[in-house]
Scaffold this active site. Structure first.
Site, short mmCIF file in Angstrom:
data_model
loop_
_atom_site.label_atom_id
_atom_site.label_comp_id
_atom_site.label_asym_id
_atom_site.label_seq_id
_atom_site.Cartn_x
_atom_site.Cartn_y
_atom_site.Cartn_z
N TYR A 107 0.82 -1.23 0.00
CA TYR A 107 0.00 0.00 0.00
C TYR A 107 0.84 1.26 0.00
O TYR A 107 0.48 2.26 -0.62
CB TYR A 107 -0.94 0.01 1.21
CG TYR A 107 -2.10 -0.93 1.04
CD1 TYR A 107 -2.99 -0.78 -0.03
CD2 TYR A 107 -2.32 -1.98 1.93
CE1 TYR A 107 -4.05 -1.64 -0.19
CE2 TYR A 107 -3.38 -2.84 1.78
CZ TYR A 107 -4.25 -2.68 0.71
OH TYR A 107 -5.29 -3.52 0.55
N ASP B 137 3.64 -33.24 13.60
CA ASP B 137 2.75 -34.34 13.27
C ASP B 137 3.54 -35.43 12.56
O ASP B 137 4.54 -35.15 11.90
CB ASP B 137 1.62 -33.87 12.34
CG ASP B 137 0.51 -33.17 13.12
OD1 ASP B 137 0.46 -33.32 14.36
OD2 ASP B 137 -0.30 -32.46 12.48
N GLU C 126 4.80 -27.96 16.63
CA GLU C 126 4.09 -27.52 15.43
C GLU C 126 2.75 -26.88 15.76
O GLU C 126 2.36 -25.90 15.15
CB GLU C 126 3.87 -28.72 14.49
CG GLU C 126 3.07 -28.37 13.24
CD GLU C 126 2.74 -29.60 12.38
OE1 GLU C 126 3.37 -30.65 12.58
OE2 GLU C 126 1.88 -29.48 11.52
#
Lengths: 509, 364
Positions: free
Chosen positions: B107, B252, B200
């Site tokens: 921007y 995981d 995680e």
């Protein structure tokens, strides 16, 4: 046994019964055809004197005729050569009487158009036509007449001779007819516009039934060379014409006959042909039997050594006038015109003129706008059947970087002593291989010129855009790097901008 | 105290280097313009063919191929201007010690009539600037949206304006402390921790705090929140390098979790132009494919996308180590995956009381 009666019908009667073939098929077509035929006669009348035409056309409302049609009064006024007083009744009251049965390029060729309009007016309104004409000398001749359809003869109802104090010259035709102006209007206005394109030296004024004035003003007094009359070319004759020539000829032998009555046939060519066709040069043409005349016609077509017809009998508009006409009426950004060299089909000389106009006031409509002309007459109906449209459709325009969504108008003008119309209505030109080839060549030439223009303009645009990009960004780079480097003064980038202008920077390959 | 000094000087040193790098770029461009040349800059190419794995530094690096951005070339002109602008923008941020985001960059450019076509274009320019200068955007004070956090007994001292000299112990907030610009630019004062455990998922991070893992195992806990942001990767590297803390990563048990660990260890191809984002000595402690088997965890089947990813990883130079190869093969064989939460089948504290100590020992 049933009795069958045979009767002869007059030419007027024939066209009365078959008015469709002359273009008077419906109330709207009839108004259009009447205007067109009379305007063309007027243009011819002025051009034959080499005078820039001034033509005034007024169509006024006279009353209701039926649900589909109204009665209109049509007045067409010109500054042309005028009609000799003794010919006025026949010229306007007898079908197939005219001055146009000679071999030179003219707008009308049947001696039919103007009279057909008057005949149609008489059939639909039962009112006489008035004709005034003067050759600019001391008198004006004014006739009120009708056509005796069965006898194909003018009926003179009134005749006046007026003093011509102001030395007016020209012809005024006025008569009533049934028609549908509302539906004919777009075609009539288009007709005037296209006529103005093809006749940039003419002033055309049209006042329509609502009183609206349409004015097309000339931008030049230059006019094309008028056509010369010419003898028939051996390739173009038929048995009928041969018989007529034999009847009229004063020549006593075949050699003289050929030399005197045919276009571009001299003594050498005539001798060679007679040897080729095994006809004795001393043979009296009037002694030829019907079979021999038929054979002569075939041999004339077979002989390869006749010179091609020259084009002095043709009067194309010329590149300068064509360009002027297009610029004046279509107001394009770019125009290219091209006149082909004369060519022939079946012994008839013809010249193709082609034009292409791009941008400006030409609308973008997803396909090319096509303007077709034959002997300077705009052809407004049956576009899809026309040879020019077929050529345009079959051309590979992409090759010229020309796309249908560009604002493009294409113009094709065929001029010939015998335009190969498909119908008596004279609205589209038949597909003749020779004509097709020349139209193609003409269009390819103007397409090349347009391509050249587009490429050049694209180049200029690209340069301008490029310079724009540099002038936009270099100062910004200067500004940011000055701040970043903590300098007081920005660097001098004028040198760089100048070099962009001068040499151009490298393009990415 | 010695450590503290060392670290403090390195932060300031780095800030100085970044500022002077930006200024030198400005001077270089300014001088070229002033002498009437089209300015140009050269940088290593980031194309796939120029990205190589370097076993020495244990991360992806860029090869010798260079690209040249020149204002002479009309197609480079706008990006070149944007690059100069981005440098000036970063310089302003850094010298005023303000931070911004990639979205801000996008921007802010509009105020200079330098509108970027889209966020991607503006991101690319920032990456160009990273490549030209060899610093990451966080060094220019341009940060991504933050979502990762840290918790544990580490006292830091802020360097951001208004907080200079203030200290904070990272156990002071039970949700953990956001790893944002203020934290990454802070100095490490003292710690009692002897290891770092990176996790995680947020759920497990909270469980670990609740279960006092930081105390029980004397650890700093880092939430990566999925793929760790670059600021977090750099932060973990500093914990490892400056405080000499070993790093253990728990993810995981699937190819994606495995790769989260790998990016912390060996970095990503996308950041091949940058250094010091990886922690080569960090360990992936689980959940391994073999754990799924050994602990008989509840599983989901590996789908086609998972299998495709495994195939890619198998050929990836970062995965050539026998442990990684063994785990990839095991995943392919069992065709199953398990989340960290799967341990809850043995009770909520099982993962903390049983699994964690075993794995920490195993990957020591």
């Amino acid at each position: 046994m049933a009795q069958i009666t045979f009767e002869e019908i007059s030419a007027s009667d024939f066209f009365y019964r078959n008015r469709d073939i002359a273009g008077f098929t419906s109330p709207s077509r009839a108004v259009f055809a009447a205007v067109r035929e009379l305007v063309e006669n007027s243009l011819d009348a002025a051009e034959s004197l080499k005078i820039p035409p001034d033509i005034y056309v007024r169509l006024s409302y006279e009353g209701e005729a039926s649900k589909e049609a109204q009665i209109f009064r049509l007045r067409v006024e010109d500054n042309g050569i005028g009609v000799p007083p003794r010919h006025i009744p026949s010229a306007f009251g007898q079908v197939l009487f005219g001055s146009k049965y000679k071999l030179k390029q003219q707008r009308g060729t049947f001696g039919l158009g103007g009279k057909m309009a008057i005949l149609y007016g008489q059939i639909t309104t039962h009112q006489p036509a008035t004709i005034s004409s003067s050759n600019g000398m001391s008198r004006i001749y004014a006739y009120k007449l009708m056509i005796d359809i069965q006898k194909n003869r003018p009926l003179i109802l009134d005749r006046k001779v007026l003093m011509n104090r102001e030395q007016w010259r020209g012809t005024i035709v006025e008569f009533c007819l049934e028609g549908d102006y509302f539906r004919a209007m777009p075609k009539i206005l288009e007709y005037f516009k296209q006529t103005a394109v093809m006749n940039p030296y003419a002033n055309l004024t049209f006042v329509d039934p609502k009183g609206r004035l349409y004015k097309f003003t000339r931008i030049t007094k230059e006019m094309p060379e008028p056509p010369k009359e010419t003898r028939p070319h051996p390739y173009g004759v038929d048995v009928e014409l041969l018989q007529r020539l034999i009847q009229l000829t004063p020549c006593k032998n075949m050699l003289d006959f050929l030399r005197h009555h045919f276009h571009r046939v001299g003594e050498t060519t005539a001798s060679k042909f007679l040897e080729f066709s095994n006809i004795s040069p001393s043979r009296n043409p009037k002694k030829l039997s019907h079979d021999e005349v038929v054979r002569l016609m075939h041999m004339l077509k077979k002989f390869k050594e006749f010179l091609p017809p020259d084009a002095s009998c043709l009067s194309p508009l010329g590149e300068d006038l064509l360009r002027a006409g297009i610029m004046k009426e279509l107001k394009p950004e770019f125009v290219a015109v091209h006149q082909r060299r004369p060519a022939t089909y079946a012994g008839h000389p013809f010249i193709i003129e082609a034009g292409i106009a791009y941008g400006g006031e030409i609308p973008k409509q997803g396909r090319f706008v096509v303007y077709r002309f034959a002997n300077r007459i705009p052809l407004l109906y049956d576009e899809a059947s026309d040879i020019s449209v077929k050529v345009i459709d079959s051309m590979n325009w992409r090759r010229y970087k020309i796309l249908p969504d560009m604002p493009i108008a294409i113009l094709v003008h065929v001029c010939s002593t015998k335009v190969p119309y498909k119908t008596v209505g004279k609205e589209f030109i038949a597909d003749r291989p020779e004509v097709r080839k020349e139209v193609g060549n003409g269009l390819r030439e103007v397409a090349r010129q347009l391509q050249h223009f587009l490429t050049r303009r694209e180049h200029v645009d690209r340069e301008r855009r490029r310079l724009g990009v540099f002038s936009k960004y270099l100062p910004k780079i200067a500004q940011f790097s000055t701040e970043l480097a903590g300098k007081e003064q920005p660097p001098d980038i004028e040198k760089l901008l100048k070099s962009v202008r001068k040499f151009g920077a490298e393009e990415e390959t | 105290l010695e450590q503290r000094k060392k670290h403090k000087s390195s932060v300031i040193e780095r800030k100085k280097e970044v500022l002077s790098g930006l200024e030198n770029l400005g001077v270089k461009i300014y001088d070229q313009l002033d002498r009437g040349y089209f300015p140009s800059v050269e940088m290593p190419s980031r194309s796939i063919e120029n990205i190589h794995y370097d076993p020495q530094v244990r991360q992806f690096i860029l090869g010798d191929r260079k690209v040249r951005r020149s204002a002479r070339n009309i197609r480079h002109l706008k990006p070149f201007t944007q690059l100069t602008w981005a440098a000036e923008f970063s310089h302003e941020l850094s010298s005023q010690r303000k931070t911004s985001t990639l979205r801000d960059v996008y921007y802010s450019a509009q105020a200079y009539e330098m509108t970027f076509k889209d966020q991607q274009e503006s991101n690319n320019i920032v990456t160009d600037l990273e490549t030209v200068l060899g610093f990451s955007r966080e060094d220019f004070n341009i940060f991504p949206e933050e979502r990762s956090a840290v918790f544990g007994d580490l006292t830091i001292e802020y360097t951001v304006p208004g907080y200079e000299g203030k200290t904070l112990n990272l156990t002071s907030h039970p949700d953990g402390v956001l790893i944002g610009p203020a934290l990454t630019s802070s100095e490490f004062v003292k710690t009692t921790a002897d290891k770092v455990i990176a996790i995680e998922k947020g759920g497990l991070f909270t469980r670990f705090i609740e279960e006092n893992v930081h105390k029980k195992y004397n650890a700093l806990l880092v939430l990566t929140a999925g793929q760790a942001p670059r600021a977090t990767r750099h932060f973990v590297r500093r914990l490892n390098g400056e405080l000499n803390l070993p790093v253990y990563v728990f993810t995981d048990g699937d190819p994606w979790g495995m790769h989260i660990a790998m990016v912390i260890i060996s970095g990503s191809a996308n950041a091949a132009h940058l250094r010091e984002l990886n922690t080569p000595d960090a360990k992936w402690s689980g959940v391994w494919a073999t754990d799924i088997v050994n602990y008989k965890l509840p599983t989901d089947p590996l789908d086609e996308v998972d299998m495709k990813r495994l195939n890619e990883l198998q050929r990836d130079p970062r995965y050539k180590d026998p442990l990684w190869q063994r785990e990839i093969k095991t995943f392919m064989k069992i065709r199953k995956k398990a989340e960290q939460e799967a341990f809850s089948r043995y009770g909520l504290t099982y993962i903390v009381d049983e699994y964690l100590p075993a794995k920490l020992e195993e990957t020591k």
